[in-house]
Design a protein around this motif. Structure first.
Motif, PDB file in Angstrom:
ATOM      1  N   HIS A  37       0.840  -1.206   0.000  1.00  0.00           N
ATOM      2  CA  HIS A  37       0.000   0.000   0.000  1.00  0.00           C
ATOM      3  C   HIS A  37       0.877   1.259   0.000  1.00  0.00           C
ATOM      4  CE1 HIS A  37      -2.787  -2.880   2.250  1.00  0.00           C
ATOM      5  NE2 HIS A  37      -3.514  -2.525   1.206  1.00  0.00           N
ATOM      6  N   GLY A 147      -2.642  -1.563  -7.343  1.00  0.00           N
ATOM      7  CA  GLY A 147      -1.524  -2.503  -7.407  1.00  0.00           C
ATOM      8  C   GLY A 147      -1.747  -3.588  -8.450  1.00  0.00           C
ATOM      9  N   ASP A 150      -3.601  -7.011  -7.562  1.00  0.00           N
ATOM     10  CA  ASP A 150      -5.001  -7.324  -7.897  1.00  0.00           C
ATOM     11  C   ASP A 150      -5.197  -7.003  -9.383  1.00  0.00           C
ATOM     12  OD1 ASP A 150      -6.365  -7.818  -5.097  1.00  0.00           O
ATOM     13  OD2 ASP A 150      -4.938  -6.181  -4.870  1.00  0.00           O
ATOM     14  N   ILE A 176       4.632  -5.589  -4.520  1.00  0.00           N
ATOM     15  CA  ILE A 176       5.693  -5.579  -3.500  1.00  0.00           C
ATOM     16  C   ILE A 176       5.627  -6.925  -2.761  1.00  0.00           C
ATOM     17  CG2 ILE A 176       6.617  -4.399  -1.459  1.00  0.00           C
ATOM     18  CD1 ILE A 176       6.701  -2.702  -4.053  1.00  0.00           C
ATOM     19  N   MET A 184       2.946  -9.281  -0.699  1.00  0.00           N
ATOM     20  CA  MET A 184       2.384  -8.711   0.530  1.00  0.00           C
ATOM     21  C   MET A 184       0.862  -8.610   0.392  1.00  0.00           C
ATOM     22  SD  MET A 184       5.011  -5.965   1.968  1.00  0.00           S
ATOM     23  CE  MET A 184       6.679  -6.473   2.353  1.00  0.00           C
TER      24      MET A 184
HETATM   25  P1  AMP Z   1      -6.487  -3.627  -0.513  1.00  0.00           P
HETATM   26  O1  AMP Z   1      -6.325  -2.844   0.732  1.00  0.00           O
HETATM   27  O2  AMP Z   1      -6.075  -5.059  -0.398  1.00  0.00           O
HETATM   28  O3  AMP Z   1      -7.840  -3.435  -1.143  1.00  0.00           O
HETATM   29  O4  AMP Z   1      -5.453  -3.024  -1.552  1.00  0.00           O
HETATM   30  C1  AMP Z   1      -5.444  -1.656  -1.850  1.00  0.00           C
HETATM   31  C2  AMP Z   1      -4.525  -1.423  -3.008  1.00  0.00           C
HETATM   32  O5  AMP Z   1      -3.212  -1.858  -2.680  1.00  0.00           O
HETATM   33  C3  AMP Z   1      -4.953  -2.206  -4.263  1.00  0.00           C
HETATM   34  O6  AMP Z   1      -4.760  -1.396  -5.405  1.00  0.00           O
HETATM   35  C4  AMP Z   1      -3.996  -3.374  -4.241  1.00  0.00           C
HETATM   36  O7  AMP Z   1      -3.755  -3.924  -5.529  1.00  0.00           O
HETATM   37  C5  AMP Z   1      -2.737  -2.723  -3.696  1.00  0.00           C
HETATM   38  N1  AMP Z   1      -1.848  -3.738  -3.142  1.00  0.00           N
HETATM   39  C6  AMP Z   1      -2.167  -4.713  -2.268  1.00  0.00           C
HETATM   40  N2  AMP Z   1      -1.100  -5.512  -2.030  1.00  0.00           N
HETATM   41  C7  AMP Z   1      -0.096  -5.029  -2.794  1.00  0.00           C
HETATM   42  C8  AMP Z   1       1.258  -5.425  -3.001  1.00  0.00           C
HETATM   43  N3  AMP Z   1       1.797  -6.480  -2.402  1.00  0.00           N
HETATM   44  N4  AMP Z   1       2.010  -4.681  -3.852  1.00  0.00           N
HETATM   45  C9  AMP Z   1       1.487  -3.610  -4.494  1.00  0.00           C
HETATM   46  N5  AMP Z   1       0.220  -3.182  -4.341  1.00  0.00           N
HETATM   47  C10 AMP Z   1      -0.567  -3.889  -3.503  1.00  0.00           C
END
Ligand code: AMP
Length: 279
Positions: A37, A147, A150, A176, A184
């Protein structure tokens, strides 16, 4: 860092900023923030004068109420992380701020919501687009950051932006990973040490696909990766597919343009996804 819980108040503040020509970057999240994030916040800061991060565990994208209830919530430590990362604004609304009762939403996503994650999680991408459209309407960002982790979500949101001709740019940021290669994810905190080790099979399967890509056919790659995953302890595979990187349709043969390998699996009750671009 300013914290807003009201859409109207945030919108009004941002309008004053936008009228003085400040560019706004939006990073939508569900919280329990990790370095993935924070890499989006960093990318948003490089491109914008104001960075808005939203934290909202969106009920309409969960089909399982138990999964929704147990989704990690760590707002206090998230606030600290965002301050350190230099985020300007946190949008932290309650569910009642984002939804009226019995609200309806449906968007034709050209079939993108019916495959892969959409098959396992029916309605998931309708919920995702519903909340992301509301966030876009509230923040009116110049750029929104998502990210690659997803990957299908990014393609779904791109389709929505295209259909509504939304006046913003989407940026996809790289995945990442932990030092051991595990992508992650907020859900990783639920993995025991053994499960964490078992979960490495997702990335290893993707790495195997990438290493075979230049020398093997798609069918051979799939066969070898599936064989590898079958022998890995502790994981229950949901899917491993090689798809066109734009349409996400599965491919049987190599073709010009990028392909993406996508994987979803359960380690105990914890569901993880990962992907890698090929070619
Ligand atoms: P989430 O809180 O899981 O809904 O993710 C919020 C944003 O963070 C989304 O755009 C995800 O794709 C991105 N994200 C989650 N994990 C990662 C990661 N390991 N590396 C890069 N972006 C990420």
């Amino acid at each position: 860092m300013k914290i807003y819980t009201s859409r109207a108040v945030l919108s009004k503040f941002l309008l004053t900023q936008q009228s003085s020509k400040k560019s706004v970057g939006l990073v939508p999240t569900m919280g329990a923030l990790h370095k993935g994030h924070l890499s989006l916040i960093k990318a948003a800061k490089l491109k914008n004068e104001l960075v808005v991060c939203s934290i909202f565990v969106n009920p309409t994208q969960f089909s399982d109420p138990v999964d929704l209830a147990k989704y990690p919530r760590q707002v206090e430590s998230d606030i600290e992380k965002l301050k350190v990362a230099g985020c300007d604004i946190l949008f932290l609304p309650e569910v009642s701020e984002m939804y009226s009762k019995d609200e309806k939403w449906h968007i034709d996503l050209n079939g993108l919501d019916q495959i892969l994650e959409g098959l396992v999680r029916p309605g998931h991408y309708q919920g995702v687009t519903q909340i992301v459209k509301k966030l876009f309407d509230t923040v009116k960002p110049d750029t929104a950051f998502f990210g690659q982790k997803d990957y299908q979500q990014y393609m779904v949101i791109s389709e929505m932006v295209r259909q509504y001709s939304l006046p913003l740019q989407l940026i996809m940021c790289p995945i990442i990973r932990e030092e051991d290669g595990l992508a992650m994810s907020s859900r990783n905190i639920y993995l025991s040490e053994d499960q964490h080790r078992e979960a490495l099979a997702l990335n290893k399967g993707l790495q195997l696909a990438a290493s075979l890509f230049s020398s093997s056919s798609i069918l051979e790659i799939k066969k070898k990766v599936l064989q590898f995953l079958k022998n890995e302890p502790g994981i229950t595979l949901e899917y491993f597919e090689i798809c066109d990187s734009k349409t996400l349709k599965t491919v049987e043969e190599k073709k010009p343009g990028n392909l993406v390998a996508l994987i979803a699996a359960r380690i105990g009750s914890i569901r993880l996804i990962d992907n890698i671009l090929l070619g």
